[in-house]
Design a protein around this motif. Sequence first.
Motif, PDB file in Angstrom:
ATOM      1  N   PHE A 141       0.829  -1.200   0.000  1.00 42.79           N
ATOM      2  CA  PHE A 141       0.000   0.000   0.000  1.00 42.79           C
ATOM      3  C   PHE A 141       0.869   1.257   0.000  1.00 42.79           C
ATOM      4  N   GLY A 142       1.983   1.232   0.738  1.00 41.49           N
ATOM      5  CA  GLY A 142       2.904   2.370   0.718  1.00 41.49           C
ATOM      6  C   GLY A 142       3.472   2.606  -0.669  1.00 41.49           C
ATOM      7  N   SER A 143       3.789   1.521  -1.390  1.00 41.43           N
ATOM      8  CA  SER A 143       4.301   1.662  -2.759  1.00 41.43           C
ATOM      9  C   SER A 143       3.252   2.285  -3.673  1.00 41.43           C
ATOM     10  N   LEU A 144       1.983   1.871  -3.517  1.00 39.93           N
ATOM     11  CA  LEU A 144       0.911   2.454  -4.317  1.00 39.93           C
ATOM     12  C   LEU A 144       0.693   3.931  -3.979  1.00 39.93           C
ATOM     13  N   CYS A 145       0.844   4.270  -2.710  1.00 42.99           N
ATOM     14  CA  CYS A 145       0.721   5.689  -2.313  1.00 42.99           C
ATOM     15  C   CYS A 145       1.777   6.541  -3.003  1.00 42.99           C
ATOM     16  N   MET A 146       2.960   5.975  -3.215  1.00 41.86           N
ATOM     17  CA  MET A 146       3.997   6.694  -3.959  1.00 41.86           C
ATOM     18  C   MET A 146       3.558   6.922  -5.401  1.00 41.86           C
ATOM     19  N   LEU A 147       2.894   5.926  -5.991  1.00 34.51           N
ATOM     20  CA  LEU A 147       2.406   6.054  -7.358  1.00 34.51           C
ATOM     21  C   LEU A 147       1.286   7.089  -7.440  1.00 34.51           C
ATOM     22  N   TYR A 148       0.428   7.108  -6.439  1.00 32.51           N
ATOM     23  CA  TYR A 148      -0.690   8.043  -6.430  1.00 32.51           C
ATOM     24  C   TYR A 148      -0.258   9.474  -6.110  1.00 32.51           C
ATOM     25  N   GLY A 149       0.977   9.632  -5.654  1.00 29.68           N
ATOM     26  CA  GLY A 149       1.456  10.956  -5.292  1.00 29.68           C
ATOM     27  C   GLY A 149       1.123  11.367  -3.875  1.00 29.68           C
ATOM     28  N   TRP A 150       0.649  10.421  -3.083  1.00 33.05           N
ATOM     29  CA  TRP A 150       0.301  10.707  -1.693  1.00 33.05           C
ATOM     30  C   TRP A 150       1.518  10.641  -0.774  1.00 33.05           C
ATOM     31  N   LEU A 151       2.536   9.909  -1.184  1.00 34.32           N
ATOM     32  CA  LEU A 151       3.709   9.694  -0.339  1.00 34.32           C
ATOM     33  C   LEU A 151       4.966   9.979  -1.153  1.00 34.32           C
ATOM     34  N   PRO A 152       5.547  11.173  -1.018  1.00 35.70           N
ATOM     35  CA  PRO A 152       6.784  11.477  -1.755  1.00 35.70           C
ATOM     36  C   PRO A 152       7.926  10.573  -1.293  1.00 35.70           C
ATOM     37  N   TYR A 153       8.553   9.881  -2.240  1.00 39.21           N
ATOM     38  CA  TYR A 153       9.651   8.977  -1.888  1.00 39.21           C
ATOM     39  C   TYR A 153      10.540   8.828  -3.110  1.00 39.21           C
ATOM     40  N   ASN A 154      11.785   9.213  -2.970  1.00 39.27           N
ATOM     41  CA  ASN A 154      12.732   9.172  -4.074  1.00 39.27           C
ATOM     42  C   ASN A 154      12.961   7.735  -4.541  1.00 39.27           C
ATOM     43  N   GLU A 275      -2.887   9.291 -18.173  1.00 35.28           N
ATOM     44  CA  GLU A 275      -3.718  10.477 -18.382  1.00 35.28           C
ATOM     45  C   GLU A 275      -3.540  11.520 -17.285  1.00 35.28           C
ATOM     46  N   GLN A 276      -2.703  11.172 -16.256  1.00 36.66           N
ATOM     47  CA  GLN A 276      -2.461  12.050 -15.109  1.00 36.66           C
ATOM     48  C   GLN A 276      -3.776  12.419 -14.414  1.00 36.66           C
ATOM     49  N   SER A 277      -4.628  11.418 -14.271  1.00 34.09           N
ATOM     50  CA  SER A 277      -5.931  11.623 -13.641  1.00 34.09           C
ATOM     51  C   SER A 277      -5.803  11.646 -12.123  1.00 34.09           C
ATOM     52  N   GLN A 278      -6.650  12.429 -11.467  1.00 35.50           N
ATOM     53  CA  GLN A 278      -6.687  12.488 -10.011  1.00 35.50           C
ATOM     54  C   GLN A 278      -7.472  11.317  -9.421  1.00 35.50           C
ATOM     55  N   LEU A 279      -8.128  10.536 -10.272  1.00 36.54           N
ATOM     56  CA  LEU A 279      -8.948   9.402  -9.816  1.00 36.54           C
ATOM     57  C   LEU A 279      -8.183   8.088  -9.898  1.00 36.54           C
ATOM     58  N   ALA A 281      -6.672   6.213  -7.867  1.00 35.56           N
ATOM     59  CA  ALA A 281      -6.834   5.203  -6.816  1.00 35.56           C
ATOM     60  C   ALA A 281      -8.188   4.508  -6.872  1.00 35.56           C
ATOM     61  N   ILE A 282      -9.151   5.053  -7.591  1.00 31.51           N
ATOM     62  CA  ILE A 282     -10.508   4.506  -7.611  1.00 31.51           C
ATOM     63  C   ILE A 282     -10.567   3.078  -8.161  1.00 31.51           C
ATOM     64  N   PRO A 283      -9.879   2.756  -9.275  1.00 34.05           N
ATOM     65  CA  PRO A 283      -9.973   1.380  -9.796  1.00 34.05           C
ATOM     66  C   PRO A 283      -9.566   0.316  -8.792  1.00 34.05           C
ATOM     67  N   LEU A 284      -8.507   0.551  -8.049  1.00 30.94           N
ATOM     68  CA  LEU A 284      -8.068  -0.444  -7.079  1.00 30.94           C
ATOM     69  C   LEU A 284      -9.117  -0.636  -5.988  1.00 30.94           C
ATOM     70  N   VAL A 285      -9.693   0.460  -5.501  1.00 32.39           N
ATOM     71  CA  VAL A 285     -10.711   0.351  -4.456  1.00 32.39           C
ATOM     72  C   VAL A 285     -11.896  -0.469  -4.951  1.00 32.39           C
ATOM     73  N   LEU A 286     -12.372  -0.182  -6.166  1.00 29.24           N
ATOM     74  CA  LEU A 286     -13.509  -0.913  -6.717  1.00 29.24           C
ATOM     75  C   LEU A 286     -13.173  -2.390  -6.925  1.00 29.24           C
ATOM     76  N   CYS A 287     -11.960  -2.655  -7.382  1.00 29.64           N
ATOM     77  CA  CYS A 287     -11.554  -4.048  -7.601  1.00 29.64           C
ATOM     78  C   CYS A 287     -11.423  -4.802  -6.281  1.00 29.64           C
ATOM     79  N   LEU A 288     -10.904  -4.137  -5.267  1.00 27.50           N
ATOM     80  CA  LEU A 288     -10.805  -4.777  -3.952  1.00 27.50           C
ATOM     81  C   LEU A 288     -12.187  -5.159  -3.430  1.00 27.50           C
TER      82      LEU A 288
END
Length: 706
Positions: A141-154, A275-279, A281-288
């Motif tokens: 989940f932390g790795s996905l947060c980095m992808l979503y831009g929620w967790l800055p990590y070099n 597409e640099q969409s702000q949504l 994270a939505i697909p993962l939530v729906l799939c879960l």
Amino acid sequence: MLKGTAHTSMHETRPFILWMIAAIVLGIGLYQQGLFYNHRMLPVAVLLIGIGVYHIIRKGIASALEDNVFPWPLWFPLAAAVCYGITLLLEPASVYGSWMQIIRWSSFGIWLMLIYGFLTCRQAIKKFHIVLVIIGIIMSFGSLCMLYGWLPYNGGVMSSSNDELSALGFRLGGWLQYPNTLGALAGAYALYHLGRLNELSPNKGIWMLESVCLLLHATVLGLTESRGAWLVTAGIVFVSWLVLKGTRLRFIGWAAWHGSWAILAVASTASLWLEQSQLIAIPLVLCLVGAAVIPYMLHVRSSNRTRRTHNGDRESFIQPLLPKVILAVVGTAVLGAALYVMPNEAGDRLTGHYETASARTLFYKDAWQLWQEYPWLGSGGDAWRQQFSSIQSEPYVGKEVHSSLFDMLLDIGAIGTLLTMGLAAVAIWQGWRRYQAAGMASAAIAAHSLIDFDMAYSWVIYVWLAWLALGYAGDKRWSEQVEADETQIQAELMQSDTKQVLRVKLRQRLAALALVVPLLVVAAVGLSHCVAQVLYATASGKHTTANAVTLRAAQRLAPADTVLRIAAARSLPPREALALLMEGQRFERDGKALSRELALTAERSGNSQQAAAYWQAAVKADRFDRRLQTEAIVRLAAMAQAAAERGQTSLALTLAVDAERHFSAYDAEVRRIAAIEHVANGKRFAMTKEAERAAASVYLLTIPIK
């Protein structure tokens, strides 16, 4: 009564402490880039060794050499540490590298002993399972947060427009900053939860939690674009399906169900990222939600209807099949939707761009050649990293050999590799037989490490060994018994023959002594390196007298550390620095950094011919380093011109010839590499204008011998 209560409290406290230690080690290790670097690994390793020594001294080894207490295959980490220790007696490629591996593998052995000793009953296994699950969720989940831009990590997300590296334009690297290893760990976690799913009924709440975790890790596995991790995970699923008895259809069904949802989550996430969409994270939530809730609701409803239906009715025959049919139809639709939204570029990752695999064969070819120099006992720790640049056939970048097998062969030779990997293979197999979920996870990590450098991350090995211990303790999952009290053991011994008791105690004390003394030495060396690193960090920066003294103290604490030795030498006068650097040659061979520093220091001390010899050694250690080649030619040319200006004609001629010889070899190597089609030139090896100008500047000095 009070005595019994005290012992119960003690047995409750000690597992809690070990549980906390496991959580801290795994949590800190993940945050610290998987303990890839030595300065991050050392504090954790020394702490674990210290805890292990205290545990052995306090409790005694208590028949630890008996198979029924600590299984003999699980001794393989300490066996590896012993093999690395033997290389210290054989002039290893790097004494520092050998000590780092001794410390690492000693900590792995202690970790395995502590964890296995902790897993004594169902409650202990359940608590440790919770620790592993939480760490896995933080990882993925932390790795996905980095992808979503929620967790800055070099380094958490590796973006690339090169189709050879990424079809989607990005690869998820996560906390480990390396997609392939993250993919291997995510795949192992997915297999672990798949194995547990297969043991549960979908109408239970715990099943939904396992389903969510499985899909989370499978999604991360897909987003890493690690084809090796994909193949290993699929291979383990296939092997598990072959060896399963009675639940094959259910196992492959749940694997296909979650695989379809994971592909949809990966495809949707990748499309929205492009597409640099702000949504995003939505697909993962729906799939879960879909993957976990649909089977749960179907089976709950089916169970309720089955209980209301009379035996023998037509509905009672059809009812159990209905959820399976619905799941098959929904799963097929989900897979179709995933293929529809999948970016067009994604197919290229499966059908082409195998350049990385081709480069990997170069590593293995050169590693095979290097291994033949010391085939039986190896060259010690960091053998590849220390020596590969001196023998590599093409100018690729590869400080890691990308294979735990070749790493072991180069480090501890065929004998040590057969011993260590043989015991590890037996441990994986026996663990799989006892607890398939943990066995699949440990097998996945071990298999992927054969084609990548996962084992360079100490954290990965800690997680791997945790699953091995969990697999071995799998037959205790249904046991309510706890570890016997020490007082009870003593009472049983007192009822035995006195001589037998004395023999048992003597054997245990000798075994404990044989284990504790080497571990104390290893812990002391590790602690001295930790202190040296702290001193080095505080003294780095300004060149002051106090900092020079601090650096010298750090170097004395860790004499085999070349980085500290070079830093200390730079704070000394040239002649003292040269003497200090020359001492470092006892601790490593083929050291490019040390030879280069010796050349520069020898030049500053006025010994030009000695400097020329060190430049030759430095270039020999890495002939595909264009900067080093250029620096050597420029410095030799400068020394030749300076000697000519001083009237030292003979010395000037010698240095000029050396410069021209270096340039000729450099030019020939550049031409050879340029003639190779599809060359692996990660180092960007080419001729430089500085080298050409330096060679031209000394041409006139070489005319007398031409």
